[in-house]
Design a protein around this motif. Structure first.
Motif, PDB file in Angstrom:
ATOM      1  N   ILE A  40       0.866  -1.177   0.000  1.00 53.36           N
ATOM      2  CA  ILE A  40       0.000   0.000   0.000  1.00 53.36           C
ATOM      3  C   ILE A  40       0.903   1.227   0.000  1.00 53.36           C
ATOM      4  CG2 ILE A  40      -1.844   1.254   1.162  1.00 53.36           C
ATOM      5  CD1 ILE A  40      -2.595  -1.284   2.624  1.00 53.36           C
ATOM      6  N   GLY A  41       0.699   2.121  -0.964  1.00 54.54           N
ATOM      7  CA  GLY A  41       1.545   3.312  -1.010  1.00 54.54           C
ATOM      8  C   GLY A  41       1.252   4.138  -2.233  1.00 54.54           C
ATOM      9  N   GLY A  42       2.154   5.061  -2.521  1.00 54.10           N
ATOM     10  CA  GLY A  42       2.003   5.917  -3.690  1.00 54.10           C
ATOM     11  C   GLY A  42       2.259   5.166  -4.979  1.00 54.10           C
ATOM     12  N   SER A  43       1.736   5.713  -6.068  1.00 56.10           N
ATOM     13  CA  SER A  43       1.839   5.030  -7.359  1.00 56.10           C
ATOM     14  C   SER A  43       3.285   4.767  -7.774  1.00 56.10           C
ATOM     15  CB  SER A  43       1.133   5.849  -8.442  1.00 56.10           C
ATOM     16  OG  SER A  43      -0.241   6.000  -8.123  1.00 56.10           O
ATOM     17  N   GLY A  44       4.225   5.654  -7.403  1.00 51.43           N
ATOM     18  CA  GLY A  44       5.619   5.490  -7.791  1.00 51.43           C
ATOM     19  C   GLY A  44       6.265   4.254  -7.224  1.00 51.43           C
ATOM     20  N   ILE A  45       5.724   3.724  -6.118  1.00 53.38           N
ATOM     21  CA  ILE A  45       6.292   2.533  -5.487  1.00 53.38           C
ATOM     22  C   ILE A  45       6.136   1.316  -6.386  1.00 53.38           C
ATOM     23  CG2 ILE A  45       6.070   0.986  -3.482  1.00 53.38           C
ATOM     24  CD1 ILE A  45       7.347   3.614  -2.792  1.00 53.38           C
ATOM     25  N   TYR A  46       5.184   1.361  -7.322  1.00 46.31           N
ATOM     26  CA  TYR A  46       4.873   0.170  -8.108  1.00 46.31           C
ATOM     27  C   TYR A  46       5.731   0.015  -9.353  1.00 46.31           C
ATOM     28  CZ  TYR A  46       0.740   1.079  -5.285  1.00 46.31           C
ATOM     29  OH  TYR A  46      -0.099   1.361  -4.242  1.00 46.31           O
ATOM     30  N   ASP A  47       6.503   1.030  -9.683  1.00 44.68           N
ATOM     31  CA  ASP A  47       7.341   0.961 -10.881  1.00 44.68           C
ATOM     32  C   ASP A  47       8.658   0.260 -10.563  1.00 44.68           C
ATOM     33  OD1 ASP A  47       5.398   2.384 -12.304  1.00 44.68           O
ATOM     34  OD2 ASP A  47       6.217   4.293 -11.621  1.00 44.68           O
ATOM     35  N   ILE A  48       8.556  -1.015 -10.244  1.00 43.26           N
ATOM     36  CA  ILE A  48       9.713  -1.785  -9.799  1.00 43.26           C
ATOM     37  C   ILE A  48      10.299  -2.566 -10.965  1.00 43.26           C
ATOM     38  CG2 ILE A  48      10.510  -3.610  -8.242  1.00 43.26           C
ATOM     39  CD1 ILE A  48       8.218  -2.906  -6.390  1.00 43.26           C
ATOM     40  N   PRO A  49      11.576  -2.380 -11.279  1.00 41.00           N
ATOM     41  CA  PRO A  49      12.192  -3.178 -12.339  1.00 41.00           C
ATOM     42  C   PRO A  49      12.082  -4.663 -12.014  1.00 41.00           C
ATOM     43  CG  PRO A  49      13.618  -1.348 -11.723  1.00 41.00           C
ATOM     44  CD  PRO A  49      12.510  -1.393 -10.709  1.00 41.00           C
ATOM     45  N   GLY A  50      11.683  -5.449 -12.998  1.00 44.33           N
ATOM     46  CA  GLY A  50      11.555  -6.885 -12.787  1.00 44.33           C
ATOM     47  C   GLY A  50      10.150  -7.326 -12.443  1.00 44.33           C
ATOM     48  N   LEU A  51       9.234  -6.391 -12.199  1.00 46.51           N
ATOM     49  CA  LEU A  51       7.843  -6.743 -11.919  1.00 46.51           C
ATOM     50  C   LEU A  51       7.181  -7.169 -13.227  1.00 46.51           C
ATOM     51  CD1 LEU A  51       5.723  -6.773  -9.599  1.00 46.51           C
ATOM     52  CD2 LEU A  51       5.034  -4.504 -10.380  1.00 46.51           C
ATOM     53  N   THR A  52       6.631  -8.370 -13.252  1.00 47.97           N
ATOM     54  CA  THR A  52       6.086  -8.933 -14.494  1.00 47.97           C
ATOM     55  C   THR A  52       4.630  -9.350 -14.317  1.00 47.97           C
ATOM     56  OG1 THR A  52       6.842 -11.163 -13.907  1.00 47.97           O
ATOM     57  CG2 THR A  52       8.366  -9.794 -15.178  1.00 47.97           C
ATOM     58  N   ASN A  53       4.026  -9.680 -15.461  1.00 50.58           N
ATOM     59  CA  ASN A  53       2.650 -10.176 -15.490  1.00 50.58           C
ATOM     60  C   ASN A  53       1.684  -9.243 -14.760  1.00 50.58           C
ATOM     61  OD1 ASN A  53       3.502 -12.513 -16.875  1.00 50.58           O
ATOM     62  ND2 ASN A  53       4.004 -13.527 -14.952  1.00 50.58           N
ATOM     63  N   THR A  54       1.856  -7.953 -14.965  1.00 55.97           N
ATOM     64  CA  THR A  54       1.038  -6.987 -14.232  1.00 55.97           C
ATOM     65  C   THR A  54      -0.324  -6.807 -14.905  1.00 55.97           C
ATOM     66  OG1 THR A  54       1.996  -5.128 -15.461  1.00 55.97           O
ATOM     67  CG2 THR A  54       3.055  -5.758 -13.382  1.00 55.97           C
ATOM     68  N   ARG A  55      -1.315  -6.617 -14.086  1.00 55.73           N
ATOM     69  CA  ARG A  55      -2.673  -6.355 -14.575  1.00 55.73           C
ATOM     70  C   ARG A  55      -3.452  -5.644 -13.469  1.00 55.73           C
ATOM     71  NH1 ARG A  55      -2.459 -11.329 -12.378  1.00 55.73           N
ATOM     72  NH2 ARG A  55      -4.268 -12.093 -11.196  1.00 55.73           N
ATOM     73  N   TRP A  56      -4.324  -4.746 -13.874  1.00 56.38           N
ATOM     74  CA  TRP A  56      -5.198  -4.048 -12.935  1.00 56.38           C
ATOM     75  C   TRP A  56      -6.555  -4.750 -12.913  1.00 56.38           C
ATOM     76  CZ3 TRP A  56      -3.672  -0.185  -9.725  1.00 56.38           C
ATOM     77  CH2 TRP A  56      -2.459   0.459 -10.032  1.00 56.38           C
ATOM     78  N   GLU A  57      -7.041  -5.030 -11.717  1.00 60.16           N
ATOM     79  CA  GLU A  57      -8.332  -5.696 -11.578  1.00 60.16           C
ATOM     80  C   GLU A  57      -9.182  -4.975 -10.535  1.00 60.16           C
ATOM     81  OE1 GLU A  57      -8.323  -9.838 -10.791  1.00 60.16           O
ATOM     82  OE2 GLU A  57      -6.994 -10.354 -12.478  1.00 60.16           O
ATOM     83  N   THR A  58     -10.478  -4.920 -10.786  1.00 63.33           N
ATOM     84  CA  THR A  58     -11.421  -4.387  -9.814  1.00 63.33           C
ATOM     85  C   THR A  58     -11.771  -5.471  -8.806  1.00 63.33           C
ATOM     86  OG1 THR A  58     -12.379  -2.843 -11.423  1.00 63.33           O
ATOM     87  CG2 THR A  58     -13.710  -3.381  -9.488  1.00 63.33           C
ATOM     88  N   VAL A  59     -11.599  -5.179  -7.529  1.00 58.86           N
ATOM     89  CA  VAL A  59     -11.984  -6.099  -6.466  1.00 58.86           C
ATOM     90  C   VAL A  59     -13.023  -5.389  -5.602  1.00 58.86           C
ATOM     91  CG1 VAL A  59     -11.214  -7.453  -4.481  1.00 58.86           C
ATOM     92  CG2 VAL A  59      -9.715  -7.204  -6.479  1.00 58.86           C
ATOM     93  N   HIS A  60     -14.232  -5.909  -5.583  1.00 60.96           N
ATOM     94  CA  HIS A  60     -15.310  -5.280  -4.835  1.00 60.96           C
ATOM     95  C   HIS A  60     -15.280  -5.735  -3.381  1.00 60.96           C
ATOM     96  CE1 HIS A  60     -17.125  -3.526  -8.386  1.00 60.96           C
ATOM     97  NE2 HIS A  60     -17.042  -4.696  -9.001  1.00 60.96           N
ATOM     98  N   SER A  61     -15.776  -4.883  -2.508  1.00 62.96           N
ATOM     99  CA  SER A  61     -15.831  -5.175  -1.080  1.00 62.96           C
ATOM    100  C   SER A  61     -17.222  -4.840  -0.560  1.00 62.96           C
ATOM    101  CB  SER A  61     -14.789  -4.343  -0.320  1.00 62.96           C
ATOM    102  OG  SER A  61     -15.039  -4.375   1.084  1.00 62.96           O
TER     103      SER A  61
END
Length: 300
Positions: A13-34
């Protein structure tokens, strides 16, 4: 949802910049309802060196949501539904101590919660539970993050008290000085009730508080320019990405439940008799507390 004691899935959990990690693969955005409402954003799923990871922009992409309007319950519930077992919480904070200058990372182990306008528990009328928050962060995760900080030569302090204020305004000078007399180390607006809800959801939680500047108690605080703060923010984001990447391998090999008891936090927490439980609330808690609300297996 992953099995409670299966292979770890690491959430960030954090700011969007934390997610730009070299080596991170198979990325996809999904909606998860609660059932507790909508989380701050879609969740980004990915893998780092084969380790499953899930990312949540705390304030939404583009930083749309202020601290007091964050749906903390939906955020934690959505991560739980996504299979997350351990959470690395990364956030910007102000320093309440001279020896914690901008650029320092504080690996928080205690909170003083001064927020007043937030839903702080998944439980309520019809299904009451009391969970211990004596030690609100996971010592196992904190030790792994500390090892990664040392490896990367990131200035850090292991342990510290995070004063959680409501916001969105910053503290007054009188408040800042008061919090210093309480022995607080850093001040921010987001880690509670986040940490408490993670404990109710039986998820390991570590808080990485990244110091951007001194709070207003400091006599030179008013001399700090916006450019200087932004510079530190960008530097902290770079270090934060490196820290997450270095921490993940240290968490990948856990077998069984957390040795600190995070994943059994609800064992003795539910107070309401099963016959008196509100069925609607119980159904909403299927992800958070389903483990302890399921009927016992037949002895046969």
């Amino acid at each position: 949802m992953a099995h409670q004691h299966g292979s770890p899935v690491i959430g960030v959990i954090g700011g969007s910049g934390i997610y730009d990690i070299p080596g991170l693969t198979n990325t996809r955005w999904e909606t998860v309802h609660s059932p507790f409402g909508e989380p701050s954003d879609k969740l980004m799923f990915g893998e780092l060196g084969g380790q499953a990871m899930v990312f949540l922009p705390r304030h939404g992409r583009g930083h749309r949501i202020p601290p007091s309007e964050l749906n903390f319950r939906a955020n934690i519930d959505a991560l739980k539904r996504a299979g997350v077992t351990e959470i690395l919480s990364v956030s910007a904070v102000g320093s309440l101590r001279e020896d914690l200058p901008p650029g320092t990372f504080v690996l928080v182990d205690q909170f003083i919660d001064r927020s007043v306008a937030r839903a702080k528990s998944f439980f309520g009328t019809g299904l009451v539970a009391h969970v211990s928050l004596a030690h609100p962060t996971c010592g196992r995760l904190r030790a792994a993050v500390a090892e990664a900080c040392a490896e990367l030569d990131i200035p850090h302090q292991v342990g510290g008290t995070y004063l959680v204020m409501e916001g969105p305004q910053f503290s007054t000078l009188a408040e800042s000085n008061l919090y210093r007399t309480w022995g607080c180390d850093v001040i921010g607006m987001t880690n509670m009730p986040e940490a408490g809800l993670a404990r109710e959801a039986e998820m390991c939680y570590a808080s990485v508080a990244m110091v951007t500047d001194y709070d207003c108690w400091h006599p030179d605080h008013d001399n700090v320019t916006v450019e200087a703060v932004v510079k530190v923010l960008l530097e902290n984001a770079d270090k934060g990405r490196s820290l997450v990447k270095a921490t993940v391998p240290r968490l990948a090999d856990r077998a069984g439940p957390c040795e600190k008891g995070c994943q059994t936090a609800l064992d003795f927490a539910l107070i309401t008799h099963p016959d008196a439980r509100d069925r609607t609330l119980a159904s909403q808690l299927d992800a958070v507390a389903g483990r302890v609300m399921q009927p016992p297996p037949d002895p046969a």
